[in-house]
Write a protein that holds these residues in place. Structure first.
Motif, PDB file in Angstrom:
ATOM      1  N   ALA A  39     -21.349  75.148 -44.950  1.00 37.58           N
ATOM      2  CA  ALA A  39     -21.396  75.776 -46.272  1.00 37.58           C
ATOM      3  C   ALA A  39     -22.537  76.785 -46.350  1.00 37.58           C
ATOM      4  O   ALA A  39     -22.417  77.830 -46.999  1.00 37.58           O
ATOM      5  CB  ALA A  39     -21.552  74.707 -47.353  1.00 37.58           C
ATOM      6  N   ASN A  40     -23.648  76.483 -45.677  1.00 39.97           N
ATOM      7  CA  ASN A  40     -24.777  77.405 -45.701  1.00 39.97           C
ATOM      8  C   ASN A  40     -24.427  78.713 -44.998  1.00 39.97           C
ATOM      9  O   ASN A  40     -24.742  79.806 -45.475  1.00 39.97           O
ATOM     10  CB  ASN A  40     -25.993  76.759 -45.037  1.00 39.97           C
ATOM     11  CG  ASN A  40     -27.303  77.353 -45.533  1.00 39.97           C
ATOM     12  OD1 ASN A  40     -27.565  77.385 -46.733  1.00 39.97           O
ATOM     13  ND2 ASN A  40     -28.123  77.831 -44.618  1.00 39.97           N
ATOM     14  N   THR A  41     -23.741  78.602 -43.847  1.00 39.99           N
ATOM     15  CA  THR A  41     -23.310  79.795 -43.127  1.00 39.99           C
ATOM     16  C   THR A  41     -22.315  80.591 -43.955  1.00 39.99           C
ATOM     17  O   THR A  41     -22.365  81.832 -43.988  1.00 39.99           O
ATOM     18  CB  THR A  41     -22.685  79.404 -41.778  1.00 39.99           C
ATOM     19  OG1 THR A  41     -23.681  78.794 -40.951  1.00 39.99           O
ATOM     20  CG2 THR A  41     -22.122  80.623 -41.051  1.00 39.99           C
ATOM     21  N   GLN A  42     -21.404  79.902 -44.635  1.00 39.79           N
ATOM     22  CA  GLN A  42     -20.440  80.589 -45.492  1.00 39.79           C
ATOM     23  C   GLN A  42     -21.149  81.390 -46.580  1.00 39.79           C
ATOM     24  O   GLN A  42     -20.782  82.539 -46.861  1.00 39.79           O
ATOM     25  CB  GLN A  42     -19.494  79.572 -46.125  1.00 39.79           C
ATOM     26  CG  GLN A  42     -18.553  78.899 -45.146  1.00 39.79           C
ATOM     27  CD  GLN A  42     -17.659  77.868 -45.822  1.00 39.79           C
ATOM     28  OE1 GLN A  42     -17.165  78.088 -46.922  1.00 39.79           O
ATOM     29  NE2 GLN A  42     -17.460  76.744 -45.165  1.00 39.79           N
ATOM     30  N   ALA A  43     -22.174  80.787 -47.175  1.00 42.04           N
ATOM     31  CA  ALA A  43     -22.903  81.475 -48.243  1.00 42.04           C
ATOM     32  C   ALA A  43     -23.613  82.715 -47.707  1.00 42.04           C
ATOM     33  O   ALA A  43     -23.598  83.782 -48.345  1.00 42.04           O
ATOM     34  CB  ALA A  43     -23.919  80.529 -48.873  1.00 42.04           C
ATOM     35  N   ILE A  44     -24.219  82.595 -46.530  1.00 40.99           N
ATOM     36  CA  ILE A  44     -24.917  83.746 -45.932  1.00 40.99           C
ATOM     37  C   ILE A  44     -23.922  84.848 -45.589  1.00 40.99           C
ATOM     38  O   ILE A  44     -24.190  86.036 -45.786  1.00 40.99           O
ATOM     39  CB  ILE A  44     -25.698  83.297 -44.687  1.00 40.99           C
ATOM     40  CG1 ILE A  44     -26.799  82.310 -45.091  1.00 40.99           C
ATOM     41  CG2 ILE A  44     -26.313  84.500 -43.977  1.00 40.99           C
ATOM     42  CD1 ILE A  44     -27.507  81.660 -43.925  1.00 40.99           C
ATOM     43  N   LEU A  45     -22.752  84.462 -45.076  1.00 42.70           N
ATOM     44  CA  LEU A  45     -21.714  85.445 -44.784  1.00 42.70           C
ATOM     45  C   LEU A  45     -21.269  86.172 -46.055  1.00 42.70           C
ATOM     46  O   LEU A  45     -21.102  87.393 -46.058  1.00 42.70           O
ATOM     47  CB  LEU A  45     -20.510  84.753 -44.133  1.00 42.70           C
ATOM     48  CG  LEU A  45     -20.652  84.389 -42.651  1.00 42.70           C
ATOM     49  CD1 LEU A  45     -19.559  83.419 -42.242  1.00 42.70           C
ATOM     50  CD2 LEU A  45     -20.593  85.643 -41.792  1.00 42.70           C
ATOM     51  N   LEU A  46     -21.077  85.421 -47.118  1.00 42.38           N
ATOM     52  CA  LEU A  46     -20.659  86.025 -48.380  1.00 42.38           C
ATOM     53  C   LEU A  46     -21.693  87.028 -48.876  1.00 42.38           C
ATOM     54  O   LEU A  46     -21.347  88.069 -49.451  1.00 42.38           O
ATOM     55  CB  LEU A  46     -20.432  84.942 -49.433  1.00 42.38           C
ATOM     56  CG  LEU A  46     -19.184  84.076 -49.254  1.00 42.38           C
ATOM     57  CD1 LEU A  46     -19.223  82.875 -50.187  1.00 42.38           C
ATOM     58  CD2 LEU A  46     -17.923  84.901 -49.496  1.00 42.38           C
ATOM     59  N   LEU A  47     -22.958  86.745 -48.638  1.00 45.48           N
ATOM     60  CA  LEU A  47     -24.024  87.611 -49.128  1.00 45.48           C
ATOM     61  C   LEU A  47     -24.235  88.848 -48.248  1.00 45.48           C
ATOM     62  O   LEU A  47     -24.686  89.887 -48.742  1.00 45.48           O
ATOM     63  CB  LEU A  47     -25.340  86.828 -49.217  1.00 45.48           C
ATOM     64  CG  LEU A  47     -25.416  85.756 -50.307  1.00 45.48           C
ATOM     65  CD1 LEU A  47     -26.651  84.881 -50.104  1.00 45.48           C
ATOM     66  CD2 LEU A  47     -25.436  86.397 -51.696  1.00 45.48           C
ATOM     67  N   THR A  48     -23.918  88.738 -46.959  1.00 41.65           N
ATOM     68  CA  THR A  48     -24.326  89.809 -46.043  1.00 41.65           C
ATOM     69  C   THR A  48     -23.205  90.482 -45.256  1.00 41.65           C
ATOM     70  O   THR A  48     -23.439  91.546 -44.673  1.00 41.65           O
ATOM     71  CB  THR A  48     -25.342  89.263 -45.013  1.00 41.65           C
ATOM     72  OG1 THR A  48     -24.709  88.253 -44.208  1.00 41.65           O
ATOM     73  CG2 THR A  48     -26.547  88.649 -45.718  1.00 41.65           C
ATOM     74  N   ALA A  49     -22.019  89.891 -45.197  1.00 44.91           N
ATOM     75  CA  ALA A  49     -20.965  90.424 -44.319  1.00 44.91           C
ATOM     76  C   ALA A  49     -19.906  91.193 -45.100  1.00 44.91           C
ATOM     77  O   ALA A  49     -19.673  90.949 -46.287  1.00 44.91           O
ATOM     78  CB  ALA A  49     -20.306  89.285 -43.552  1.00 44.91           C
TER      79      ALA A  49
END
Length: 279
Positions: free
Chosen positions: A5-15
């Motif tokens: 979930a943490n990786t998903q959130a970072i992806l949503l913010l930056t990718a």
């Protein structure tokens, strides 16, 4: 492979997931995410915490001219686009690495600090990202002699047990990498575009299967060529290596600007192949 979930959130913010990621939905740049992530740490918040709860309440006290609460909310509201993209990428054998991963390239953090990419997409042996090596850079359009020289450098590095770090573009970059791989050596390719296509390319298949190669990009794996991305990835090539060799460069373009940036920042020692070419 599952994505936390943490990786998903970072992806949503930056990718980026599509052409609609512009304006208010433009993903955070490394600098912007660096500021935001640092503030979250001070608040004892993880990115995944933003996926639940009241965003206005969670981000109370956060003030930034470009990273507004509204923009963060719009980026986090792209869950469907993320799910579709991740299913495609993971099915193709790609992996995703965030800056908090234990095997994230330590050289990027050391040289770039908070400006290091929040997310890296890749395929192949990710452990090679911490192997250092010789960065070989050069123009796409070069003489046959320079291509022979590039291939020979790859072979020599392989024989010396040194990794080749390059950009994967045709010309000097690709030739040096293939020279190393053809001699059972190791190569790290930092791509500015088309990572998904490169990972399925026949020229890299054997090396990927034998764990002698890693291809990585901080950009959308399906992104086409973009001059800005090509210029931006130059610093990652230098910062993943221990030293660099520029084989051919004109007085403008990506190779030239990348070399100038390395000399200015002092990331790694840089050597330049002598040439009589006036260009």
């Amino acid at each position: 492979m599952t994505v936390s979930a943490n990786t998903q959130a970072i992806l949503l913010l930056t990718a980026r997931f599509g052409k609609s990621d512009s304006g208010a939905n433009k993903p955070l740049t490394p600098k912007e995410y660096g500021r935001f992530a640092e503030w979250l740490r001070f608040q004892s918040l993880t990115p995944e915490r933003l996926l639940s709860g009241d965003l206005q309440e969670l981000l109370q006290g956060w003030q930034d001219k470009t990273v507004t609460v509204e923009r963060v909310g719009a980026l986090l509201d792209r869950g469907s686009a993320l799910a579709l993209s991740m299913e495609k990428w993971l099915r193709a054998g790609l992996w995703v690495m965030t800056r908090s991963a234990p095997d994230y390239p330590r050289r990027l953090k050391q040289h770039l600090r908070s400006d290091s990419p929040a997310v890296l997409f890749g395929c192949g042996n990710r452990a090679l990202l911490n192997s250092g090596g010789l960065a070989v850079i050069g123009s796409r359009k070069v003489s046959q002699d320079d291509l022979v020289y590039s291939s020979r450098i790859g072979e020599m590095a392989s024989n010396a047990g040194v990794s080749i770090v390059s950009g994967g573009a045709r010309g000097v970059d690709e030739t040096a990498m293939l020279g190393a791989l053809g001699s059972e050596g190791i190569a790290v390719g930092v791509l500015a575009d088309s990572l998904l296509r490169a990972c399925s390319s026949g020229k890299y298949r054997r090396a990927l299967m034998e764990n002698n190669l890693v291809l990585v990009s901080p950009f959308n794996p399906e992104a086409g060529f973009n001059t800005g991305n090509a210029m931006a990835r130059n610093k990652y090539i230098y910062c993943l290596a221990d030293a660099a060799l520029a084989i051919h460069s004109g007085k403008k373009g990506g190779t030239w600007s990348g070399a100038q940036e390395d000399l200015k920042r002092g990331w790694v020692p840089l050597w330049v192949k002598q040439t009589d070419d006036p260009e």
